[in-house]
Scaffold this motif. Structure first.
Motif, PDB file in Angstrom:
ATOM      1  N   MET A  69     -51.192 -17.306  62.918  1.00  0.00           N
ATOM      2  CA  MET A  69     -51.758 -18.651  62.025  1.00  0.00           C
ATOM      3  C   MET A  69     -53.004 -18.151  61.049  1.00  0.00           C
ATOM      4  O   MET A  69     -53.347 -19.255  59.920  1.00  0.00           O
ATOM      5  CB  MET A  69     -52.902 -19.284  63.348  1.00  0.00           C
ATOM      6  N   LEU A  70     -53.016 -17.465  61.236  1.00  0.00           N
ATOM      7  CA  LEU A  70     -54.137 -16.458  59.695  1.00  0.00           C
ATOM      8  C   LEU A  70     -54.107 -17.252  58.300  1.00  0.00           C
ATOM      9  O   LEU A  70     -54.445 -17.785  57.545  1.00  0.00           O
ATOM     10  CB  LEU A  70     -54.510 -15.165  59.942  1.00  0.00           C
ATOM     11  N   ASN A 116     -55.728 -20.430  51.585  1.00  0.00           N
ATOM     12  CA  ASN A 116     -54.817 -21.019  50.487  1.00  0.00           C
ATOM     13  C   ASN A 116     -53.392 -20.009  49.934  1.00  0.00           C
ATOM     14  O   ASN A 116     -53.270 -20.609  49.345  1.00  0.00           O
ATOM     15  CB  ASN A 116     -55.816 -20.881  48.858  1.00  0.00           C
ATOM     16  N   ALA A 117     -52.574 -19.521  50.908  1.00  0.00           N
ATOM     17  CA  ALA A 117     -51.944 -18.320  50.491  1.00  0.00           C
ATOM     18  C   ALA A 117     -50.841 -19.833  50.292  1.00  0.00           C
ATOM     19  O   ALA A 117     -49.494 -19.363  49.325  1.00  0.00           O
ATOM     20  CB  ALA A 117     -51.511 -17.702  51.800  1.00  0.00           C
ATOM     21  N   TRP A 158     -62.874 -19.368  53.600  1.00  0.00           N
ATOM     22  CA  TRP A 158     -64.268 -17.638  53.700  1.00  0.00           C
ATOM     23  C   TRP A 158     -62.785 -17.022  54.743  1.00  0.00           C
ATOM     24  O   TRP A 158     -63.691 -15.713  55.540  1.00  0.00           O
ATOM     25  CB  TRP A 158     -65.112 -18.143  54.675  1.00  0.00           C
ATOM     26  N   ASN A 159     -61.401 -17.821  54.520  1.00  0.00           N
ATOM     27  CA  ASN A 159     -60.499 -16.522  56.245  1.00  0.00           C
ATOM     28  C   ASN A 159     -60.492 -15.354  54.304  1.00  0.00           C
ATOM     29  O   ASN A 159     -60.651 -15.542  53.256  1.00  0.00           O
ATOM     30  CB  ASN A 159     -59.693 -17.371  55.909  1.00  0.00           C
ATOM     31  N   PRO A 160     -60.699 -14.646  55.287  1.00  0.00           N
ATOM     32  CA  PRO A 160     -60.328 -13.314  53.920  1.00  0.00           C
ATOM     33  C   PRO A 160     -58.771 -13.184  52.782  1.00  0.00           C
ATOM     34  O   PRO A 160     -59.478 -12.667  51.322  1.00  0.00           O
ATOM     35  CB  PRO A 160     -60.780 -12.070  54.969  1.00  0.00           C
ATOM     36  N   TRP A 209     -67.836 -18.631  48.222  1.00  0.00           N
ATOM     37  CA  TRP A 209     -68.329 -17.664  47.086  1.00  0.00           C
ATOM     38  C   TRP A 209     -67.171 -16.697  47.373  1.00  0.00           C
ATOM     39  O   TRP A 209     -66.862 -16.328  46.180  1.00  0.00           O
ATOM     40  CB  TRP A 209     -69.620 -17.131  47.727  1.00  0.00           C
ATOM     41  N   PRO A 210     -66.892 -15.976  48.282  1.00  0.00           N
ATOM     42  CA  PRO A 210     -65.255 -14.886  48.167  1.00  0.00           C
ATOM     43  C   PRO A 210     -64.407 -15.356  47.269  1.00  0.00           C
ATOM     44  O   PRO A 210     -63.525 -14.833  46.907  1.00  0.00           O
ATOM     45  CB  PRO A 210     -65.212 -14.838  49.111  1.00  0.00           C
TER      46      PRO A 210
END
Length: 258
Positions: free
Chosen positions: A178-179, A184-185, A202-204, A227-228
């Motif tokens: 699910m990640l 935005n993959a 904020w998901n890496p 920000w990331p």
């Protein structure tokens, strides 16, 4: 240090032999991203197409990062398998550096994932995806992918060592599927509800995906992002290094203590 290098190389060789003797798993892990590429690119590509953009150019970097994130699952499975089948106990009886065992596993996964990226990149090129950035930027994108895979593998190793059984590790590993969906993959985040967009950005995976797209020259940095994602290269590096810093020492301590 010499003991760590020597023992880590031996454990690396063990895991590479393990992969060699399980070709079905290798084939599956290398073909599934290509199946996803064909499915999203051709079956859902028309419905997910974005105005003024080539969805396949948007998709391929996302799939490369999603594949790198699968290091959580593979690291978890292998660590749990060794732990609950007694392999780790046998290794502890040998004069082997405690850090070398999880390090060797992480390095073996890094080698196989580097090789596994090649078929997906070739499939993307065959479908019309192109690297629009410069050669140094493209190499930087590949470096970020491998760094993130290395970080994801350490997270998986820690979770696998902490698992109560192989079955529990399998169930938790399946949940990691699910990640990439919460990032935005596969789709842009600007159409998501506010709270979900914040979680996704904020998901890496989102920071790494945006950085890879930017370095490959496939998409610009979205406006008004967290920000990331607004600073994707810095965000991707910080996320990857933070995951390694937190999970690698914890995994070594967990292995030594078990």
């Amino acid at each position: 240090m010499s003991s760590l290098v020597h023992d880590g190389t031996a454990i690396l060789g063990r895991h590479l032999l393990r992969i060699r003797h399980a070709p079905a798993i290798t084939v599956m892990t290398q073909t599934m991203p290509i199946v996803f590429l064909l499915f999203f690119g051709y079956v859902l590509g028309g419905a997910l197409a974005m105005p003024g953009a080539d969805y396949r150019a948007y998709l391929v970097p996302g799939l490369l990062v999603a594949t790198a994130a699968n290091g959580v699952m593979t690291g978890m499975f292998q660590a749990a398998q060794d732990t609950h089948r007694g392999v780790a106990d046998r290794l502890r009886t040998l004069p082997v550096s405690r850090a070398a065992v999880p390090l060797g596993q992480a390095l073996a996964d890094l080698v196989t994932s580097a090789v596994g990226m090649v078929p997906l990149i070739l499939a993307g090129l065959a479908m019309g995806w192109r690297i629009e950035g410069s050669a140094p930027e493209a190499l930087g994108a590949l470096g970020l992918l491998l760094l993130f895979r290395f970080a994801a593998t350490w997270v998986g190793i820690l979770l696998g060592l902490a698992s109560r059984s192989e079955e529990a590790a399998g169930q938790l590993g399946s949940a990691t599927f699910m990640l990439p969906l919460l990032s935005n993959a596969y789709i842009p985040t600007d159409g998501m509800p506010g709270w979900l967009r914040t979680v996704a950005e904020w998901n890496p995976i989102s920071a790494v995906t945006t950085a890879v797209r930017e370095l490959f020259g496939n998409a610009s940095v979205p406006a008004d992002a967290a920000w990331p994602v607004a600073h994707p290269v810095a965000g991707a590096l910080l996320w990857s290094l933070a995951l390694i810093t937190l999970s690698a020492p914890a995994a070594v301590r967990r292995y030594a203590r078990a």
